[in-house]
Design a protein around this motif. Structure first.
Motif, PDB file in Angstrom:
ATOM      1  N   GLU A  85     -30.078  37.899  12.733  1.00 18.93           N
ATOM      2  CA  GLU A  85     -29.410  37.433  11.518  1.00 18.93           C
ATOM      3  C   GLU A  85     -30.344  36.667  10.576  1.00 18.93           C
ATOM      4  N   THR A 355     -26.319  53.946   2.648  1.00 18.53           N
ATOM      5  CA  THR A 355     -25.231  53.117   3.158  1.00 18.53           C
ATOM      6  C   THR A 355     -24.947  53.515   4.593  1.00 18.53           C
ATOM      7  N   TYR A 381     -32.121  47.075   7.695  1.00 20.33           N
ATOM      8  CA  TYR A 381     -31.700  45.793   7.132  1.00 20.33           C
ATOM      9  C   TYR A 381     -30.455  45.957   6.268  1.00 20.33           C
ATOM     10  N   ASP A 382     -29.629  44.942   6.298  1.00 20.24           N
ATOM     11  CA  ASP A 382     -28.472  44.851   5.415  1.00 20.24           C
ATOM     12  C   ASP A 382     -28.982  44.457   4.030  1.00 20.24           C
ATOM     13  N   GLU A 384     -27.503  43.329   1.510  1.00 17.98           N
ATOM     14  CA  GLU A 384     -26.900  42.118   0.950  1.00 17.98           C
ATOM     15  C   GLU A 384     -27.517  40.863   1.539  1.00 17.98           C
ATOM     16  N   THR A 385     -27.798  40.875   2.829  1.00 12.60           N
ATOM     17  CA  THR A 385     -28.284  39.661   3.503  1.00 12.60           C
ATOM     18  C   THR A 385     -29.789  39.645   3.711  1.00 12.60           C
ATOM     19  N   TYR A 389     -29.155  44.003  11.283  1.00 20.22           N
ATOM     20  CA  TYR A 389     -27.710  44.139  11.472  1.00 20.22           C
ATOM     21  C   TYR A 389     -27.342  43.824  12.923  1.00 20.22           C
ATOM     22  N   ASN A 391     -25.441  43.956  16.162  1.00 18.89           N
ATOM     23  CA  ASN A 391     -24.556  45.014  16.630  1.00 18.89           C
ATOM     24  C   ASN A 391     -24.435  44.965  18.149  1.00 18.89           C
ATOM     25  N   HIS A 419     -23.064  53.772  10.505  1.00 19.17           N
ATOM     26  CA  HIS A 419     -22.254  52.654  10.998  1.00 19.17           C
ATOM     27  C   HIS A 419     -21.500  53.034  12.272  1.00 19.17           C
ATOM     28  N   ALA A 434     -25.868  50.557  11.733  1.00 20.30           N
ATOM     29  CA  ALA A 434     -25.940  50.043  10.371  1.00 20.30           C
ATOM     30  C   ALA A 434     -24.599  49.440   9.968  1.00 20.30           C
ATOM     31  N   PRO A 435     -24.616  48.454   9.077  1.00 21.05           N
ATOM     32  CA  PRO A 435     -23.348  47.995   8.505  1.00 21.05           C
ATOM     33  C   PRO A 435     -22.770  49.091   7.615  1.00 21.05           C
ATOM     34  N   ILE A 439     -27.841  49.538   2.727  1.00 16.05           N
ATOM     35  CA  ILE A 439     -28.892  49.210   3.689  1.00 16.05           C
ATOM     36  C   ILE A 439     -30.250  49.593   3.124  1.00 16.05           C
TER      37      ILE A 439
END
Length: 465
Positions: A85, A355, A381-382, A384-385, A389, A391, A419, A434-435, A439
């Protein structure tokens, strides 16, 4: 046998004596356009020093947990990989070892151990200007134990040449070290820990059993102030840092020119000598240059399909001061390409944003796996963050060290990037979770082979499902 001696680079700081200090009356005659031009050039020259100082002060003086309480000339070995994270596109390929090296008093000797076959490490060092010094690494030592002496600009002694395996000279008095030790098995950290335990930093006098030089006075480092660093106060940081990095002979005319503005190594910047109008104009110039840095780093690097893939050396800059500062603005201390090449993509082969919901595949043909002397990895990698990810499968990357991958009969490897967990057993073996949202992927090659460095290999396209 008579002992041989190697003379270190002598008294580079003496060159600073030739940099004239301008007086207030010199600045009083500067027109606004002259002040803007000088400020632009001086800031482009010095911005990398400020980027370096921001990392330096964060690590050492603001108590970064990465330093684990270590002070000058001490290794801070991080014994665990980054948690998934963690933001800022971190990786779990290696364990980090950090250090801030102070060369003002005397040279520092870096000792590395014998390293078993299959294990690897690299010690990257950046000087005050963010230029990368020669590496101490698996590639440069052939994994043999050795002592390497790092010599700063003020040292004027002699070094016994046959006592050391290498001598690295630098104009920087303070050096940032970023060490990485390969993590082959995330469930067994004993091998990288043993390598870290074999690394040492010691003063030259301790190695040679001689009397150490007198202690240097403590330095009053400027506290970091982001607002100040984005305005005319940035020149206080530049002046401070320039005092730690004597100019090359070729840079003396630049230093003389910058001194007309008040950019003088070791001196406070005389902002009070300028009218409010000129101060505002200088701050506008700084903002414009920062915006240009941002734009240039967004487009920096060559493209291969929809991969940003650049094998040029962006770790050393020579006299390209704009490139130096623009690089430090975004990606400070990039690796030399013979040690690590990174590629990044947000897009599939048709230019669509990747995505996890839509899913994608990446196929390496049997004859086109990433060519490396060490290993390669692909990390997701995400967007957004900028973190990996988290998991349930605890798989954040795949690569040449990943066990349990399923290869086709022809030797190819197809990775499933999505995902939802695949139902097909072979696809599940090659699944990179993946989220659902946007991504991006980073492909890292450690010890890239010549065909990569010569531009004869590039990543394959990402295919949308």
């Amino acid at each position: 046998m008579r002992k041989r001696y190697l003379t270190a680079i002598l008294a580079s700081t003496a060159l600073c004596a030739f940099v004239p200090a301008a007086h207030a009356n010199d600045r009083a005659v500067l027109t606004q356009s002259q002040a803007e031009e000088l400020a632009r050039d001086a800031y482009i020259f010095g911005a990398a020093f400020v980027s370096n100082y921001r990392v330096f002060i964060s690590l050492l003086l603001e108590g970064s947990p990465l330093m684990q309480g270590a002070g000058f000339n001490e290794f801070a070995h991080n014994r665990e990989p980054f948690p998934p994270e963690t933001a800022d596109t971190t990786q779990r390929d290696t364990l980090f070892s950090l250090g801030i090296i102070d060369l003002r008093r005397e040279p520092i000797v870096i000792t590395v151990p014998d390293v078993p076959d299959g294990e690897s490490y690299m010690l990257q060092m950046g000087d005050t200007s963010t230029e990368t010094l020669p590496y101490i690494s698996t590639l440069t030592t052939d994994n043999k134990a050795g002592d390497y002496v790092l010599v700063g600009p003020e040292y004027q002694g002699l070094l016994p040449a046959d006592r050391f395996d290498g001598v690295i000279t630098t104009r920087g008095q303070f050096i940032v070290m970023l060490g990485r030790t390969t993590l082959n098995d995330p469930n067994d950290l004993s091998a990288p820990h043993a390598i870290q335990d074999g690394m040492q930093m010691r003063p030259l006098s301790a190695i040679l059993s001689t009397t150490p030089p007198p202690e240097v006075p403590e330095f009053d480092f400027l506290p970091w102030d982001a607002e100040k660093a984005n305005g005319i106060g940035v020149f206080d940081y530049i002046n401070m840092a320039l005092a730690w990095h004597p100019p090359a002979i070729s840079e003396l005319p630049l230093m003389a020119r910058f001194s007309k503005l008040g950019v003088v190594p070791g001196e406070p910047f005389p902002a009070e000598d300028y009218s409010p109008e000129i101060v505002a104009a200088i701050e506008d110039v700084i903002a414009e240059v920062n915006e240009a840095f941002e734009e240039s780093t967004t487009s920096m690097g060559a493209m291969s399909g929809n991969w940003r893939w650049d094998v040029s050396d962006v770790s050393r800059f020579g006299t390209d001061y704009y490139r130096r500062s623009a690089t430090a603005h975004k990606t400070i201390y990039p690796n030399a390409p013979d040690h690590a090449v990174y590629g990044q993509t947000y897009l599939d082969s048709e230019g669509n944003q990747l995505t996890g919901a839509s899913g994608a595949t990446l196929r390496f043909e049997a004859e086109s796996f990433p060519p490396t002397q060490d290993f390669w990895s692909l990390t997701l990698y995400d967007a957004e963050t900028t973190a990996m990810y988290p998991n349930p499968a605890e798989r954040y990357k795949v690569g040449s060290k990943t066990e349990g991958l399923s290869f086709a009969e022809d030797g190819s490897l197809t990775l499933s990037i999505q995902h939802e967990e695949p139902t097909d057993p072979e696809q599940r073996s090659n699944w990179l979770p993946a989220p659902e949202g946007d991504i991006y992927l980073v492909l890292r090659l450690y010890g890239a082979e010549p065909e990569v460095l010569e531009g004869n290999w590039a990543p394959p396209p990402i295919m949308r499902r």
